[in-house]
Design an enzyme around this catalytic site. Sequence first.
Site, short mmCIF file in Angstrom:
data_model
loop_
_atom_site.label_atom_id
_atom_site.label_comp_id
_atom_site.label_asym_id
_atom_site.label_seq_id
_atom_site.Cartn_x
_atom_site.Cartn_y
_atom_site.Cartn_z
N HIS A 55 0.81 -1.22 0.00
CA HIS A 55 0.00 0.00 0.00
C HIS A 55 0.85 1.27 0.00
O HIS A 55 0.38 2.34 -0.35
CB HIS A 55 -1.00 0.00 1.18
CG HIS A 55 -0.36 0.21 2.50
ND1 HIS A 55 0.14 -0.82 3.25
CD2 HIS A 55 -0.13 1.33 3.21
CE1 HIS A 55 0.66 -0.33 4.34
NE2 HIS A 55 0.52 0.97 4.37
N HIS B 213 8.06 -2.81 1.95
CA HIS B 213 7.98 -1.34 1.83
C HIS B 213 9.34 -0.68 1.57
O HIS B 213 9.49 0.12 0.65
CB HIS B 213 7.43 -0.71 3.11
CG HIS B 213 6.09 -1.22 3.52
ND1 HIS B 213 5.10 -1.49 2.63
CD2 HIS B 213 5.56 -1.49 4.74
CE1 HIS B 213 4.03 -1.91 3.27
NE2 HIS B 213 4.28 -1.92 4.56
P1 NAD Z 1 -7.47 -10.19 10.53
O1 NAD Z 1 -6.97 -11.38 11.26
O2 NAD Z 1 -7.95 -9.02 11.28
O3 NAD Z 1 -8.63 -10.61 9.54
C1 NAD Z 1 -8.58 -11.77 8.78
C2 NAD Z 1 -9.95 -12.01 8.20
O4 NAD Z 1 -9.94 -13.24 7.51
C3 NAD Z 1 -11.08 -12.14 9.24
O5 NAD Z 1 -12.24 -11.55 8.68
C4 NAD Z 1 -11.28 -13.63 9.36
O6 NAD Z 1 -12.61 -13.97 9.76
C5 NAD Z 1 -11.06 -14.00 7.93
N1 NAD Z 1 -10.72 -15.39 7.76
C6 NAD Z 1 -9.79 -16.09 8.45
N2 NAD Z 1 -9.78 -17.33 8.01
C7 NAD Z 1 -10.71 -17.38 7.00
C8 NAD Z 1 -11.16 -18.41 6.16
N3 NAD Z 1 -10.66 -19.62 6.29
N4 NAD Z 1 -12.12 -18.14 5.23
C9 NAD Z 1 -12.66 -16.89 5.13
N5 NAD Z 1 -12.27 -15.88 5.92
C10 NAD Z 1 -11.31 -16.15 6.84
O7 NAD Z 1 -6.29 -9.80 9.52
P2 NAD Z 1 -6.04 -8.37 8.84
O8 NAD Z 1 -5.20 -7.56 9.74
O9 NAD Z 1 -7.31 -7.82 8.35
O10 NAD Z 1 -5.08 -8.77 7.61
C11 NAD Z 1 -5.57 -9.29 6.40
C12 NAD Z 1 -4.42 -9.36 5.42
O11 NAD Z 1 -3.93 -8.06 5.16
C13 NAD Z 1 -3.23 -10.15 5.93
O12 NAD Z 1 -2.61 -10.78 4.85
C14 NAD Z 1 -2.30 -9.07 6.47
O13 NAD Z 1 -0.97 -9.48 6.50
C15 NAD Z 1 -2.56 -7.97 5.48
N6 NAD Z 1 -2.29 -6.62 5.98
C16 NAD Z 1 -2.97 -6.12 7.05
C17 NAD Z 1 -2.73 -4.83 7.49
C18 NAD Z 1 -3.49 -4.23 8.64
O14 NAD Z 1 -3.25 -3.06 8.95
N7 NAD Z 1 -4.39 -4.92 9.27
C19 NAD Z 1 -1.75 -4.05 6.82
C20 NAD Z 1 -1.10 -4.57 5.72
C21 NAD Z 1 -1.38 -5.86 5.30
#
Ligand code: NAD
Length: 494
Positions: A189, A251
């Site tokens: 991002h 990044h």
């Molecule tokens: P999170 O753990 O908060 O959310 C994960 C989501 O996936 C939840 O809605 C969960 O219910 C769902 N999930 C888990 N297993 C699942 C399955 N088997 N089938 C369907 N849904 C399922 O994680 P996040 O922080 O939202 O991160 C999501 C992605 O984004 C990750 O790859 C993370 O590395 C990346 N990311 C997150 C951030 C951030 O700020 N949160 C920043 C950069 C990248």
Amino acid sequence: MPQLVEIENLKNSPTVFVIFGATGDLARKKIFPSFFELSKNNLLPEKFKIIAAARSQFTNDSFTESLKETITYKDKNDWQKFVSFIEYVACDVAENQNLETLKKTLDDFEKDAKACTQRVLYMSISPFIYDKAFENVGQSKLNLGCDIHGKKARIVIEKPFGHDLKSALSLNDKLTKYFDESEIYRIDHFLGKETVQNIFAFRFGNEIFEPVWNNKYIDHVQITMAEYVGVEKRGDYYDKAGALRDVIQNHLLQLMSLVTMEQPDKFDHDSIRQRKLEILQSINKMTPDVVSNSTVRGQYEGYRQEEKVDNDSLTETYALTKLHIENERWQGVPFYLRTGKKLTGKVTSIIFSFKERKHKLFENFYDKPMPNHVTLQIQPNEGIGIRLVAKKPGLTTSIEPVDMEFCYRTSFDAPQPDAYERLLMDIMVGDQTLFIGQVAESWKIIDPIEEVWQNQKTKPEVYKTGSWGPESADKLIKKDNREWLAPLLTICKI
Ligand code: NAD
């Protein structure tokens, strides 16, 4: 980069997004709020849908109600228009449960729209289930587009892509079994931020920089991403990743390649990716001896007591690496890349420190060295600063450093869209310029460092929260007769 006409054409291009992980942190904080802004500004296609997919049971109403925690609106019509796009489907993409309902929802939307839609699958799920998810998406034929034109679906993947070279290559094999490279959007991002995109304009649109952008004039470069916050609720992910994999691998290496690459032939994704790749391939791959002398790992005080973090965790929350680019332009210029959590403040900047030349004419008027610096500040207070020396007003002659600043906030009277708004638009118009290509080259830089760190089996050096990191980081740069410049050169302060 999308042109105005492509954004206009998008209006007539029916599109459907499936957001896997719709209840997660990223979806709530970034993806849905960005879609809300795009909807409010009438930038979405006329026939548009978001299928929110996650494991929990929600009705459409209870799901959209829950989004009010992260989206604020003034006009009720804006909100109603936005929620009319959303349909919630409970499914498990890792365990292949209920994906047929999801497929039917996609097909039904197409029937209603009486058109072949562009399908986009956004994997906002834990990186630990990517491989299962890719396989299930392929097995369920979600990778195929609508039946009429055989248009293929696009897939969007969040970082991190793998945790080392081997896992990244294996993940890529699984992904490319079902998707062509032209349909894969790997998100970093940072690349969607205005200030990062401005690096192109700054470097290649201003003749004054090119002649000095090399090892003849530049002494060293500092690339810093400092965070004020700790791991917050992401302890389980972070503890398996660490600062080097979480930030430097993606990044900071992306920023480093953007500010050092040769000018691309064209302003398109193939030319830019090729130029970035050339840089990543030229960065030195460290031997164990070099790792010991050129890297620092730290852990903030109290990290082991954080939620979902191992009590004996050896994970670093601070990482510093001194890298070199082995090509004609940059040979001999050290690049210090550092990142850490729970530091003094939040700043991401790239500082080019120029070689100091003692000017005979002024040598009696300097107390200490005053090299020129160019600072590209990515966040916060986005802008560019140039540090010069000037004569201090008065009857005596004394030379002092002064800063010339270009600040987005004051120079342009326009709001900056969030990086995710920009990236979502690019995905819809099919422009991959701001997305990462293959990630293998960056893992080749990171793996040798990780290997030495893992073998050390010692706790990283503890640093105080609110500091600028471990003492060894200061020692490393002092040994090179240099000093840390951020936040000395933080610009565009309010
Ligand atoms: P999170 O753990 O908060 O959310 C994960 C989501 O996936 C939840 O809605 C969960 O219910 C769902 N999930 C888990 N297993 C699942 C399955 N088997 N089938 C369907 N849904 C399922 O994680 P996040 O922080 O939202 O991160 C999501 C992605 O984004 C990750 O790859 C993370 O590395 C990346 N990311 C997150 C951030 C951030 O700020 N949160 C920043 C950069 C990248």
